[in-house]
Scaffold this active site. Structure first.
Site, PDB file in Angstrom:
ATOM      1  N   GLU A 154      45.311  56.507  -7.067  1.00 47.19           N
ATOM      2  CA  GLU A 154      44.577  57.731  -6.704  1.00 47.19           C
ATOM      3  C   GLU A 154      43.076  57.542  -6.864  1.00 47.19           C
ATOM      4  OE1 GLU A 154      46.566  61.505  -8.316  1.00 47.19           O
ATOM      5  OE2 GLU A 154      47.540  59.894  -9.405  1.00 47.19           O
ATOM      6  N   SER A 161      51.484  62.581 -18.508  1.00 48.25           N
ATOM      7  CA  SER A 161      50.886  63.907 -18.538  1.00 48.25           C
ATOM      8  C   SER A 161      50.933  64.431 -19.958  1.00 48.25           C
ATOM      9  CB  SER A 161      51.667  64.833 -17.608  1.00 48.25           C
ATOM     10  OG  SER A 161      51.468  66.180 -17.982  1.00 48.25           O
TER      11      SER A 161
END
Ligand code: ARG
Length: 468
Positions: free
Chosen positions: A301, A288
């Protein structure tokens, strides 16, 4: 040489159909309807099919052997010249006009003889079938690769016991290998579906011409043999009008994506801090920009997310087909982007899944911790009492009372002593607690297809043999 239609001279227009038109097409429409930007990828198929067609035209005497040889040589030169990346995308309408224009540039008017007894309608259906046939082979290989990665992961984690779920609630413990093998069989059926779709893809439309067949004495069986088709389509209208084979292909891709999406959903859950059952390979995660601690399962994902677009491809084509009168309509051009997108997406997802699986490790401490102090041996107690003659319904009820008791004491079922258990039924012996550990519960599931270690080892061997 049999009669050629009149007016077979060199094209005066750059368009394949220029003769009937006095003026040009609006630039906006030309761009709108051009398919070269996405059908150029069928360039090998288009040239290969044209070579087979030219050979047949020569063999049947529809054109002279000399002309056929000239066309074949020209097409082969094109094939070599365009390797490996295919033609340049220019203002040509589609891959068929692109090939013909390139051939005309090399051979002159002779190139115009190639389109004898053929239409772009049967040509495009042929190219598309050849392309998807190859796509099926690529899918099969990628499915096999994903299966092998699942098998390897199952083999390295044969001793890992974890909770199995229904309703995402702990149900009964299972081997992690058993869980992974479930996906191996799903992908095995996907391979069967792909092979089945391939069988129906593998029929030759060429020779249907525009829609009605042709007066030329063509030999469709010869072209089918040349191109490796199992046979010819029997009806010229059907041959150029239907795309059911592409729908089947998309349906097979869609089900594969359902399977991958479910697997990825589980991988994402298992990698979360709440579970922490698996460690994902760093190479398949991202960080991140703001939270330094993050290791996000982006690959999994994205695969879950991409399933949606493949279903969209399927739905798009079904909808495009449903109201079409026979035979060819330009709507059919929409078949290709859908099928190509589904093929590219499914292949990429399978390959990423395989790579990710190869780097996954299960954390035995965490899966065991998930099983500590838990109630998933309740069925075991009911089965134990039923085996001793108590009707299963009564055994189920009694076991439920034991669960309630354990819960009130803050204990797991495996932590209850023989004396505590016997209070519920004189049928309970000293041996029961030993049967309530997760390992014992798993080991007891010895039915065919069950999760007992020896059954899972047999299953692994059968899966290995089937996967190849
Ligand atoms: N690009 C067209 C397609 O993909 C080729 C067939 C064109 N045929 C026609 N009659 N306009 O469908």
């Amino acid at each position: 040489m049999t009669d050629l239609p009149k007016n077979t001279g060199a094209h005066t227009s750059a368009k394949l159909w220029g003769g009937r038109f006095a003026g040009g097409v609006e630039a906006a429409l030309h761009q709108f309807q051009a398919s070269l930007p996405f059908d150029a990828r069928m360039w090998r198929e288009d040239i290969t099919a044209s070579i087979a067609h030219a050979r047949m035209l020569g063999a049947t005497g529809i054109i002279t052997a000399e002309d056929a040889d000239g066309l074949i040589a020209g097409l082969q030169a094109l094939l070599a010249a365009w390797e490996p990346d295919g033609p340049e995308i220019d203002a040509q309408e589609d891959i068929h006009s692109k090939v013909e224009a390139a051939l005309r540039a090399a051979l002159g008017p002779l190139a115009g003889k190639l389109h004898t007894a053929r239409s772009r309608n049967d040509q495009v259906a042929t190219d598309f079938r050849l392309y998807l046939r190859n796509g099926c082979d690529q899918l099969d290989a990628a499915l096999q690769e994903a299966q092998r990665a699942l098998l390897a992961c199952a083999e390295t984690h044969l001793d890992v016991v974890m909770p199995g779920f229904t309703h995402l609630q702990h149900a009964q413990p299972v081997l992690a290998a058993h869980h992974l093998l479930a996906y191996v069989w799903m992908l095995a059926r996907d391979r069967e579906r792909v092979a089945d779709a391939r069988r129906r893809i593998n029929r030759l439309p060429l020779g249907a011409a525009a829609l009605a067949g042709t007066q030329f004495p063509i030999d469709r069986a010869m072209v089918a043999r040349e191109l490796g088709f199992a046979g010819v389509l029997e009806n010229s209208l059907d041959a150029v009008a239907d795309r059911d084979f592409a729908v089947e292909f998309l349906a097979a891709c869609s089900l594969t994506m359902v399977h991958l999406s479910r697997l990825c959903e589980e991988i994402i859950l298992w990698a979360s801090q709440e579970f922490a059952w698996i460690e994902l390979p760093e190479g398949y995660c991202t960080g991140s920009s703001i939270m330094p601690q993050k290791k996000n399962p982006d690959g999994a994902e994205l695969i879950r997310g991409k399933s949606g677009r493949v279903f969209g491809d399927l739905l798009g084509l079904l909808t495009a087909l449903k109201g079409l009168p026979l035979a060819y309509n330009k709507d059919l051009q929409e078949d290709k982007e859908a099928a190509f997108d589904a093929l590219d997406t499914t292949l990429a997802c399978l390959r990423i899944t395989a790579g990710m699986l190869r780097g996954i490790t299960f954390r035995r401490d965490r899966t065991l911790a998930a099983l500590a102090g838990e109630m998933s041996a309740a069925t075991e107690i009911a089965d134990y009492l039923a085996a001793k003659g108590l009707p299963f319904r009564d055994a189920h009820h009694l076991s439920g009372e034991i669960v309630r008791y354990a819960e009130s004491r803050g204990k797991g079922l495996a932590d209850l002593s023989p004396a505590e258990l016997r209070r519920f039924s004189p049928l309970i012996g000293d041996d029961l607690p030993l049967r309530l550990t997760p390992q014992a519960v798993v080991a007891a599931k010895t039915s065919h297809g069950g999760t007992a270690p020896e059954r899972v080892r047999e299953q692994l061997a059968r899966a290995r043999a089937e996967v190849g």
